[in-house]
Scaffold this active site. Structure first.
Site, mmCIF file in Angstrom:
data_model
loop_
_atom_site.group_PDB
_atom_site.id
_atom_site.type_symbol
_atom_site.label_atom_id
_atom_site.label_comp_id
_atom_site.label_asym_id
_atom_site.label_seq_id
_atom_site.Cartn_x
_atom_site.Cartn_y
_atom_site.Cartn_z
ATOM 1 N N HIS A 1 0.852 -1.218 0.000
ATOM 2 C CA HIS A 1 0.000 0.000 0.000
ATOM 3 C C HIS A 1 0.874 1.249 0.000
ATOM 4 C CE1 HIS A 1 -3.516 2.512 1.449
ATOM 5 N NE2 HIS A 1 -2.500 3.247 1.873
ATOM 6 N N GLU A 2 1.809 1.310 0.913
ATOM 7 C CA GLU A 2 2.589 2.554 1.051
ATOM 8 C C GLU A 2 3.449 2.817 -0.180
ATOM 9 O OE1 GLU A 2 0.602 3.260 4.410
ATOM 10 O OE2 GLU A 2 1.778 4.585 3.144
ATOM 11 N N HIS B 1 -5.472 7.194 -2.341
ATOM 12 C CA HIS B 1 -6.320 6.112 -1.843
ATOM 13 C C HIS B 1 -7.420 5.801 -2.841
ATOM 14 C CE1 HIS B 1 -4.881 6.813 2.546
ATOM 15 N NE2 HIS B 1 -4.210 5.829 1.948
ATOM 16 N N HIS C 1 1.689 4.763 -2.723
ATOM 17 C CA HIS C 1 1.799 6.228 -2.529
ATOM 18 C C HIS C 1 3.154 6.724 -3.014
ATOM 19 C CE1 HIS C 1 -1.912 6.426 -0.397
ATOM 20 N NE2 HIS C 1 -1.501 5.877 0.721
#
Lengths: 446, 88
Positions: free
Chosen positions: A155-156, A165, A159
């Site tokens: 997930h990170e 998101h 980014h």
């Protein structure tokens, strides 16, 4: 999906874990391997490549990974266990761009049961790229305890590459923690995440192949000045073939012969036409060991195992770790030696070949698989008693014997019809042999 | 009628929605009151991210979701709610 509005201009990004979780039971090796897999999950769907760099590098890596707690000099202080777990900074020119922070007060886990192993893992001959099969450094955490580091890292890094998101049900970019996402070596992004990524960086230019992002082993120490009367090129002639052992170690292919070895870089370039001395590089290898009969890099933790006679030695990078161990630890009869050993990145199984038989060892369960030895004829066209076997960076399997190799395309148990081929020109920068007798083809498996 | 959320939940909820980009940060000079419609819309968007029924109400499930482990980054980037999101 949502795009942050920024992206990297370059396609190869460097990364380094600058600090590790203090309280977690995960070893540094496991943390680095999980980060490698989390980055690879984004790399295989785009043209991006990720390279791990050491702390001595000339400049800061693009993605600096830290485990920090509470206020840690950025605008997102952590809040202790639970609540906010991690954050990353979008791409950009600022020094913090791309950096990724995990809350060190979380209980970071890996290997907590994430659902049954897919049946494909049971397939004995599924060959994939050079991945890294992981095993929990400790017994898997019972479900519900801890936070899966791999899932949060994927997930990170979304980014860090420029994604915001997403509210798509199966997206890894949903803001809330969704629990473990299964085996890192097999994880694949959802369609929503792939579309967002490919909006920024386009599609992978070719079938996704894992390229190792771990640093290759450090170069060998420079050879001592040779006495004046020594032969110009000490050691054996690599173009003769007949190697004792061959192994793919972190993307480089090592060719062992007697107390010497050569290294082939992923680019196909030999580190040096001169062989390096075995004992000057593999620190701690007993002096009486003059021939390495088989070698491989163990996928769960990157250790390197060298086999000689009925024993083997485990190395962490170039340093010997512990005493010699008997091959019977891996399921072979007492006193037996091996001709070849190789590991399947996907299922974490290690195959040990002697003559026309092979055994299988389950690295994750740390025990030999029952029902072995089996007949090597399952590999159609493979030579018996091979000098060694290895899985290349592109996921193909290579059997080596004498001055020839047999190539099994990724996922296949049948040798290429044009096998065997002379190994010199392809692997060792040697001239093609004169049209001597072809290596004997082994009888087709019935 | 769903029970009115406790004042504390509303206060925490508005802080949470502001922190994660669903509501614009309060402007002391304007002290603009959050119109109920804006608050309801913000809650609906948050419920979509959380996979909850989009009621627009600070109901129990929504307040509970605000306490779940998550990423620190805002869910709505830029001025709240104005970023164009890609819809399939």
């Amino acid at each position: 999906y949502a795009l942050s509005g920024s992206m990297w201009k370059k396609r190869t990004l460097t990364w380094r874990v600058q600090s590790f979780p203090q309280s977690s039971a995960l070893s540094q090796e496991t943390v680095r391997t999980l980060m490698h897999h989390a980055l690879t999950a984004w790399g295989v769907e785009s043209g991006l490549r990720f390279r791990e760099v050491g702390s001595q590098g000339p400049s800061e890596p693009d993605i600096l990974i830290d485990f920090a707690r509470a206020y840690h000099q950025d605008s997102y202080p952590f809040d202790g266990q639970g609540g906010t777990l991690a954050h990353a900074f979008f791409p950009g020119e600022h020094s913090i761009s791309g950096d990724t922070h995990f809350d060190d007060e979380e209980t970071w886990t890996f290997g907590s049961k994430a659902g049954p192993t897919p049946s494909c893992l049971a397939a004995p001959f599924l060959v994939w790229g050079w991945g890294t099969q992981l095993q929990p450094t400790l017994a898997p955490f019972p479900d519900g305890e801890g936070t899966d580091l791999f899932a949060v890292a994927v997930h990170e890094f979304g980014h860090a590459l420029g994604l915001g998101h997403s509210s798509a049900p199966d997206s890894i970019m949903r803001p809330f923690y969704q629990g473990p996402v299964g085996n890192p070596a097999e994880y694949r992004l959802s369609q929503d995440d792939r579309e967002g990524l490919q909006q920024l960086y386009g599609k992978a230019p070719q079938p996704p192949y894992d390229t190792p992002t771990r640093k290759p082993l450090a170069p060998p120490p420079p050879p001592p000045a040779l006495p004046p009367d020594s032969p110009s090129l000490p050691g054996p002639d690599r173009c003769e073939g007949n190697f004792d052992a061959i192994a793919n170690i972190r993307g480089e292919t090592f060719f062992f012969k007697g107390p010497w070895f050569w290294r082939l870089q992923p680019s196909g370039q030999l580190v040096s036409p001169r062989p390096a001395r075995l004992h000057r590089f593999w620190e701690g290898l007993p002096a009486q060991v003059q021939v390495i009969q088989a070698a491989y890099a163990r996928h769960p933790d990157g250790r390197i195992l060298l086999f000689s006679g009925p024993q083997f030695w485990v190395f962490q990078d170039r340093q010997l770790e512990g005493a010699a161990r008997p091959l019977s630890d891996l399921g072979l009869p007492p006193g037996e030696a091996v001709d070849a050993v190789f590991s399947w990145p996907l299922n974490g199984k290690t195959y040990l070949i002697r003559g026309r038989r092979y055994w299988r060892y389950d690295e994750a369960a740390a025990r030999p698989d029952p029902g072995y030895p089996r007949d090597l004829s399952l590999w159609e066209g493979a030579p018996l008693a091979p000098d060694d076997v290895t899985v290349s960076n592109t996921g193909d399997t290579y059997f080596f014997k004498g001055a020839h190799y047999w190539r099994f395309p990724k996922g296949s148990v049948q040798a290429e019809p044009d096998s065997p081929q002379p190994m010199g020109p392809k692997w060792l920068d040697c001239p093609a042999p004169s049209a001597g007798p072809r290596a004997p083809r082994t009888p087709k498996a019935t | 009628r769903a029970s009115e959320p406790a004042a504390q939940d509303v206060s925490l909820g508005v802080d949470w929605l502001t922190r994660y980009g669903y509501l614009p940060p309060p402007h002391p000079a304007q002290a603009q009151l959050q119109s109920p419609a804006k608050l309801r819309d913000a809650i609906k968007v948050m419920q979509r991210f959380a996979g909850l029924p989009e009621t627009g109400l600070l109901d129990r499930g929504t307040v509970a979701a605000m306490h779940k482990p998550r990423c620190s980054l805002p869910d709505v980037l830029g001025v709240a709610g104005l970023v164009k999101r890609r819809r399939r």
